[in-house]
Scaffold this motif. Sequence first.
Motif, mmCIF file in Angstrom:
data_model
loop_
_atom_site.group_PDB
_atom_site.id
_atom_site.type_symbol
_atom_site.label_atom_id
_atom_site.label_comp_id
_atom_site.label_asym_id
_atom_site.label_seq_id
_atom_site.Cartn_x
_atom_site.Cartn_y
_atom_site.Cartn_z
ATOM 1 N N ALA A 72 0.849 -1.204 0.000
ATOM 2 C CA ALA A 72 0.000 0.000 0.000
ATOM 3 C C ALA A 72 0.881 1.251 0.000
ATOM 4 N N ILE A 73 1.956 1.211 0.799
ATOM 5 C CA ILE A 73 2.881 2.361 0.834
ATOM 6 C C ILE A 73 3.495 2.565 -0.554
ATOM 7 N N ALA A 74 3.901 1.471 -1.176
ATOM 8 C CA ALA A 74 4.534 1.576 -2.507
ATOM 9 C C ALA A 74 3.553 2.161 -3.518
ATOM 10 N N ALA A 75 2.277 1.769 -3.424
ATOM 11 C CA ALA A 75 1.284 2.276 -4.380
ATOM 12 C C ALA A 75 1.114 3.787 -4.227
ATOM 13 N N VAL A 76 1.052 4.261 -2.982
ATOM 14 C CA VAL A 76 0.891 5.699 -2.751
ATOM 15 C C VAL A 76 2.141 6.439 -3.240
ATOM 16 N N ARG A 77 3.302 5.868 -2.893
ATOM 17 C CA ARG A 77 4.546 6.519 -3.309
ATOM 18 C C ARG A 77 4.635 6.585 -4.840
ATOM 19 N N GLU A 78 4.321 5.462 -5.488
ATOM 20 C CA GLU A 78 4.412 5.410 -6.961
ATOM 21 C C GLU A 78 3.526 6.461 -7.620
ATOM 22 N N VAL A 79 2.311 6.578 -7.094
ATOM 23 C CA VAL A 79 1.388 7.512 -7.735
ATOM 24 C C VAL A 79 1.829 8.958 -7.489
ATOM 25 N N MET A 80 2.453 9.214 -6.347
ATOM 26 C CA MET A 80 2.970 10.572 -6.110
ATOM 27 C C MET A 80 4.136 10.855 -7.045
ATOM 28 N N GLU A 81 4.999 9.845 -7.176
ATOM 29 C CA GLU A 81 6.174 10.054 -8.029
ATOM 30 C C GLU A 81 5.814 10.129 -9.510
ATOM 31 N N ALA A 82 4.666 9.593 -9.859
ATOM 32 C CA ALA A 82 4.223 9.652 -11.268
ATOM 33 C C ALA A 82 3.687 11.035 -11.635
ATOM 34 N N HIS A 83 3.539 11.924 -10.629
ATOM 35 C CA HIS A 83 3.038 13.290 -10.873
ATOM 36 C C HIS A 83 1.766 13.253 -11.715
ATOM 37 N N PHE A 325 -12.333 16.190 -2.828
ATOM 38 C CA PHE A 325 -11.273 15.177 -2.838
ATOM 39 C C PHE A 325 -11.776 13.783 -3.197
ATOM 40 N N GLY A 326 -13.079 13.642 -3.435
ATOM 41 C CA GLY A 326 -13.626 12.316 -3.750
ATOM 42 C C GLY A 326 -12.958 11.725 -4.975
ATOM 43 N N GLY A 327 -12.469 10.488 -4.868
ATOM 44 C CA GLY A 327 -11.843 9.817 -6.012
ATOM 45 C C GLY A 327 -10.423 10.260 -6.291
ATOM 46 N N ASN A 328 -9.769 10.893 -5.311
ATOM 47 C CA ASN A 328 -8.405 11.371 -5.580
ATOM 48 C C ASN A 328 -7.447 10.197 -5.814
#
Length: 484
Positions: A72-83, A325-328
């Motif tokens: 779960a942490i990796a998924a959040v990190r990946e999506v942040m890094e994908a800008h 923020f719904g669906g962010n």
Amino acid sequence: MRDILAARRGEEMALNDRYLNPQLGRILRTLGFDRVWTGAEGAHLIDSEGRRYLDLFGGYGVFAIGRNHPAAIAAVREVMEAHTANLPQLGVTLLSGVLAEQLLARAPGSVGAMVPANSGAEAVEAAIKIARAATGRSRVLFAEHAFHGLTLGALSLNGNSEFREGFGPLLPDCEAVPFGDLDALERALGGANVAASAGTMAGGVAGAGVPTGGEVASGGEVAAFVVEPVQGKGVNLPPPAYLQGAQRLCRAAGALFVCDEVQTGLGRTGRFLALEHWGLEPDMVCVAKALSGGLVPIGALLVSRAAFDRVFDGMERAVRHGSTFGGNDLAAAAGLATLKVLEEEGLVGRAQRMGTLLLELTRPLIDRYAVVRDVRGLGLMWAIELGPPEGRLGRSLWGGLERAQPGLFAQLLTVPLFHDHRILCQVAGHRMNVIKALPALVIEEAEVRRFAAALEEVVASSERMPSALTRFGSRLAVGAVRAR
Ligand SMILES: Cc1ncc(COP(=O)(O)O)c(C=O)c1O
């Protein structure tokens, strides 16, 4: 963040007292629960001394896949890094669409659309609004002892006065019915007409023959019955056939049948959704809590296509309900990772197995100890209910505790569980002698056994030394009363 976490460690309680909720601080100090928590992993919390505590609160049930799950942490990190192009607002994004697709694929065929939200209460608010707009009716039924969240609409469906008091007037036309009582539900839905047609009409909105989504009509017929398949406050299980009967009665009355799975969903009860235990096909399903692995606020309402299309029935009505923020992307990414972890680690089946074991180990306490009235649960949603001990002395001490503060006995047992056994658990509701557990579904069998043994030890010693417990209870009651 690393600097703040290191440099200011130990200031938690002082900051809470100054800026957040000092009354909560007093409760924590009174119980001795004012630990400095510095880490968390799987089913455990870790304090500043490096001690691990088995966490049976589970953050009120959000940590189904375990705390800080690496996927779960990796998924959040990946999506942040994908800008990513998050929240375009006049635009749509991929991840919330994929999350909707995956959630609906796991839900009954009666729901076909998703309304994203940021919490359980927000999903419930959406259900109330959509039920009213889709049926053109205003009355909403809910069960006694229900808990659906604490925003004003959700609070109007709350079956406990301690939450409602002081916040009225709440939403009009919301009415409690006893949980488990089909006759009462039938009367509230409109009585004889419903009984005559129950089971014969086509389902849900499509078969209801109700006005299309215009303004809400005043009074009269019921828009929806909102119910938790297993009630969180007290862990109350429905009587056999109750939920199927409720669904049938709702269909016959043209009312929407809404399952609030905010706590029971995502594998908690040993099925992906608890409604699967009874083969239900609701018009709406609320989910939240565990959906994003405990990392990002989230909620979602799954809605029948028919109800959805009645509410969002033209371009000028496309945005009549929603939230910024719904669906962010962060929530959706954490949600998708959670669904994958649940499947890859077989956590739904595990919840069922560990829940069965926990019941097997703890149900015998009913026969062994007079204070144990009931042990119940479904999957890893578990509770023990306590009652007055035998003997005059025991009964009079119990009476004293109850007069000081109802439910105090159960609270007292959580204290040695915490201090002597490093197990954090909760009372299942205000003024309730029920202790509840919502462990992470990753909990090890050895930890389930450790909890059962610790529980038996504290129950046995409460029967052996009731007066010591009462002395501590009186101190606690004074603290708790002052803390209110
Ligand atoms: C069944 C149920 N519905 C709704 C809610 C409200 O969820 P939230 O606290 O995310 O608003 C809760 C929270 O405990 C719940 O248990």
